[in-house]
Design a protein around this motif. Structure first.
Motif, short mmCIF file in Angstrom:
data_model
loop_
_atom_site.label_atom_id
_atom_site.label_comp_id
_atom_site.label_asym_id
_atom_site.label_seq_id
_atom_site.Cartn_x
_atom_site.Cartn_y
_atom_site.Cartn_z
N ASP A 1 -0.36 6.35 -14.44
CA ASP A 1 -0.35 5.72 -15.76
C ASP A 1 1.08 5.53 -16.28
O ASP A 1 1.28 5.17 -17.44
CB ASP A 1 -1.16 6.54 -16.76
N ARG B 1 -0.69 -4.99 -1.65
CA ARG B 1 0.55 -4.62 -2.33
C ARG B 1 1.75 -4.93 -1.44
O ARG B 1 1.72 -4.67 -0.24
CB ARG B 1 0.56 -3.13 -2.67
N THR C 1 -2.80 5.68 -8.02
CA THR C 1 -2.55 4.96 -9.26
C THR C 1 -2.03 5.91 -10.32
O THR C 1 -2.60 6.98 -10.54
CB THR C 1 -3.83 4.26 -9.75
N LEU D 1 -6.66 8.53 -8.03
CA LEU D 1 -6.04 8.60 -9.35
C LEU D 1 -5.17 9.86 -9.40
O LEU D 1 -5.60 10.94 -9.00
CB LEU D 1 -7.12 8.66 -10.42
N ILE E 1 -3.53 1.79 -16.35
CA ILE E 1 -4.92 2.17 -16.11
C ILE E 1 -5.82 1.80 -17.28
O ILE E 1 -6.81 1.09 -17.11
CB ILE E 1 -5.01 3.68 -15.81
N CYS F 1 -7.95 4.59 -2.49
CA CYS F 1 -7.06 4.76 -3.64
C CYS F 1 -7.52 5.97 -4.43
O CYS F 1 -8.72 6.22 -4.58
CB CYS F 1 -7.10 3.52 -4.53
N ASP G 1 0.82 2.53 -7.53
CA ASP G 1 0.72 1.38 -8.42
C ASP G 1 0.20 1.85 -9.77
O ASP G 1 0.05 3.05 -10.00
CB ASP G 1 -0.20 0.30 -7.82
N MET G 2 -0.08 0.91 -10.67
CA MET G 2 -0.56 1.27 -12.00
C MET G 2 -1.90 0.62 -12.35
O MET G 2 -2.33 0.67 -13.50
CB MET G 2 0.50 0.89 -13.05
N GLU G 3 -2.56 0.00 -11.35
CA GLU G 3 -3.82 -0.69 -11.64
C GLU G 3 -4.93 -0.41 -10.64
O GLU G 3 -6.11 -0.58 -10.95
CB GLU G 3 -3.62 -2.21 -11.68
N GLY G 4 -4.59 0.00 -9.43
CA GLY G 4 -5.55 0.04 -8.33
C GLY G 4 -6.81 0.83 -8.59
O GLY G 4 -7.93 0.34 -8.36
N TYR G 5 -6.67 2.05 -9.06
CA TYR G 5 -7.85 2.88 -9.26
C TYR G 5 -8.73 2.36 -10.39
O TYR G 5 -9.96 2.44 -10.32
CB TYR G 5 -7.49 4.34 -9.52
N GLY H 1 4.24 -2.79 -5.41
CA GLY H 1 4.00 -1.35 -5.48
C GLY H 1 5.19 -0.58 -4.94
O GLY H 1 6.04 -1.13 -4.25
#
Length: 245
Positions: free
Chosen positions: A138, A181, A136, A102, A52, A100, A160-164, A82
């Motif tokens: 971290d 994804r 998402t 967090l 993130i 999405c 996932d680790m990037e979407g938000y 993902g």
């Protein structure tokens, strides 16, 4: 701050399009780059850091560059792997995000991807593609038990680790984004603890990755097999995306 009326944004709901593809660096980026084939010159394909905060930092730096400021942006998509949070989705399934969130305690940090662009991509990718919700994190979600719990808590399909981070950034600038994804591990699949393998800047440390995988060889072998399958699907998806008109 840029807005939807800014000259660097060119939305067209009647014919939604994109000209930039973001992909997590490493094998995912290499796979998408290869999958685009001869059509890769139609798009700017950018490797991004994992996580993130690393991605947020990357995007904020990118938006200050001449490459970003001197361009009219059609829209962008993020492609990558993902983890499934639902028994409905298996390794190799392709999911387009509609929303999405967090991962946090409030569950209030939610956002939606561009519906027009998402619908157009869905038509392009075919009936085997799913529309779902993402969250998402971290860190890498390693245990099957936690995946299932998160899926129920957030009513989400993929982690996932990037979407938000992308969604939060793009909404401030008024840029259309979509998320694709491919499931790389199912919700009943325990993973080796890979969180420590990532540096603070989102880059991967190969030696630590290997060490963590050796600590749990059974789960690691399972992950390698499922990742190879999902990367092959990601390559096929990239090929279809490259023919986007």
């Amino acid at each position: 701050m840029l807005s939807r009326s800014h000259s660097h944004y060119n939305p067209n709901p009647q014919n939604p399009s994109f000209d930039t593809v973001l992909v997590p660096q490493g094998m995912e980026y290499k796979t998408v780059f290869q999958g685009m084939g001869k059509n890769k010159s139609k798009f700017k394909i950018i490797p991004i850091p994992v996580g993130i905060q690393p991605l947020t930092n990357f995007l904020e730096q990118w938006q200050q560059t001449p490459d970003f400021l001197n361009k009219v942006h059609q829209g962008l998509i993020l492609m990558g792997l993902g983890g499934s949070l639902s028994k409905n989705y298996s390794v190799g399934d392709v999911i387009l995000y509609k929303k999405c969130a967090l991962i946090d305690d409030s569950q209030e940090n939610k956002g939606q991807y561009d519906q027009f662009l998402t619908d157009k991509l869905f038509q392009k990718l075919g009936n085997s593609t799913f529309i779902g919700k993402g969250i998402t994190s971290d860190r890498v979600i390693c245990s099957a038990q936690e995946k299932i719990l998160l899926g129920k808590k957030y009513q989400a399909d993929v982690v996932d680790m990037e979407g938000y981070a992308l969604l939060n950034w793009s909404q401030k600038l008024g840029i259309s984004v979509a998320m694709i994804r491919v499931i790389s591990d199912n919700c009943q699949q325990d993973l080796p603890n890979l969180t420590k393998a990532f540096r603070e800047d989102g880059t991967l440390q190969p030696l630590i990755l290997a060490r963590q995988m050796l600590k749990n060889p059974s789960n690691s072998i399972h992950l390698i097999r499922s990742s190879l399958k999902s990367l092959q699907v990601l390559k096929e998806v990239a090929n279809k995306i490259s023919q986007y008109e």
